[in-house]
Design an enzyme around this catalytic site. Structure first.
Site, PDB file in Angstrom:
ATOM      1  N   SER A 181       0.864  -1.184   0.000  1.00 50.98           N
ATOM      2  CA  SER A 181       0.000   0.000   0.000  1.00 50.98           C
ATOM      3  C   SER A 181       0.891   1.222   0.000  1.00 50.98           C
ATOM      4  CB  SER A 181      -0.894   0.016   1.243  1.00 50.98           C
ATOM      5  OG  SER A 181      -1.535   1.269   1.393  1.00 50.98           O
TER       6      SER A 181
ATOM      7  N   TYR B   6      -2.886  -1.170  10.072  1.00 50.71           N
ATOM      8  CA  TYR B   6      -2.873  -1.564   8.660  1.00 50.71           C
ATOM      9  C   TYR B   6      -1.587  -1.103   7.986  1.00 50.71           C
ATOM     10  CZ  TYR B   6      -4.103  -1.387   3.676  1.00 50.71           C
ATOM     11  OH  TYR B   6      -4.104  -1.525   2.311  1.00 50.71           O
TER      12      TYR B   6
ATOM     13  N   ILE C  54      -7.791   2.893  -4.444  1.00 48.29           N
ATOM     14  CA  ILE C  54      -8.386   2.199  -5.587  1.00 48.29           C
ATOM     15  C   ILE C  54      -9.871   1.968  -5.293  1.00 48.29           C
ATOM     16  CG2 ILE C  54      -8.253   0.179  -7.086  1.00 48.29           C
ATOM     17  CD1 ILE C  54      -5.713   1.943  -7.075  1.00 48.29           C
TER      18      ILE C  54
END
Length: 246
Positions: free
Chosen positions: A132, A145, A178
């Site tokens: 990411s 995350y 995205i």
């Protein structure tokens, strides 16, 4: 990709589904793996669908035993399964931590570990992991995350170093924002979805969300022979997020 066997994890939707379609278009035999049902996509692509929990060692072992039994080889692992959960760590329970870390990091470990013997058996191949842009930039309220994705980036480099002699290339794709079901859920669950969408779009230089197909194109390239001298690399496909001045 004709004659090659490609395993796509996280294949039921979003980037995973787009990658499965991209590989199938090029003649690959695609195996779809996801904890959710991907039978409709399997029917569309004339592919095999296997339910798997990437956190569970036995489940992942079962996945690879089926691939070995049915195909006796593996040429590409596109490991795209992942989960995002926002929250300050003061609001995170240990169970929340375990969910994010186990799916994003332990799942990467188990799926890559299971793929390597089959890739060796096939004479080499490619692994593509999913990171990411948040492995490189710090955003508020998503530290756990982000930490898992930073770990995946470095884990990918290490695997490439360990298994280059096996003819296995290992690379990581780091998408930006995205337009996937996961991102849409995050936007829609925010207090002001319209504002959150605008702000998310504005984090990119291009001023828009990326599309799953755009990431699938990068994953496909890294898996293909066109990328034969690329390993241990991270490709940022983030619309310029990490290059934009804040």
């Amino acid at each position: 990709m004709k004659g090659k066997v490609v395993l796509v994890t996280g294949a039921a939707s979003g980037i995973g589904a787009a990658c499965a379609r991209r590989f199938a278009e090029q003649g690959a035999t695609v195996v779809l793996a996801d904890r959710n049902n991907s039978n409709d996509l399997a029917h569309e692509l004339d592919a095999m669908a296997i339910k798997v929990d990437v956190r569970d060692e036995a489940s992942v072992a079962h996945l690879y035993s089926i691939i070995n039994e049915c195909h006796s080889r593996l040429d590409v692992l596109a490991h795209l399964a992942g989960v995002a959960q926002r929250g300050l760590i003061t609001e995170f329970s240990v169970a929340d931590w375990d969910t994010v870390v186990d799916i994003n990091l332990k799942g990467t470990f188990l799926c890559c570990r299971g793929a390597i013997p089959l890739l060796r058996k096939s004479g080499g191949g490619a692994i593509i992991t999913i990171g990411s842009e948040l492995a490189y930039v710090a955003e508020q309220n998503i530290s756990v995350y982000s930490a898992t994705k930073a770990a995946v980036v470095h884990f990918t480099r290490c695997l490439a170093n360990d298994h280059g002699s096996d003819g296995i290339r290992v690379n990581c794709v780091c998408p930006g924002p995205i337009q996937t079901p996961m991102l849409e859920r995050g936007i829609n669950d925010s207090p002001n979805p319209a504002l959150t969408r605008r702000r998310t779009e504005q984090t990119t230089i291009l001023g828009r969300l990326g599309q799953p197909r755009e990431i699938a194109n990068v994953v496909y390239f890294l898996a293909s022979d066109e990328a034969s001298f690329i390993t241990g690399s991270t490709i940022l496909a983030d619309g310029g997020v990490t290059s934009k001045a804040t």
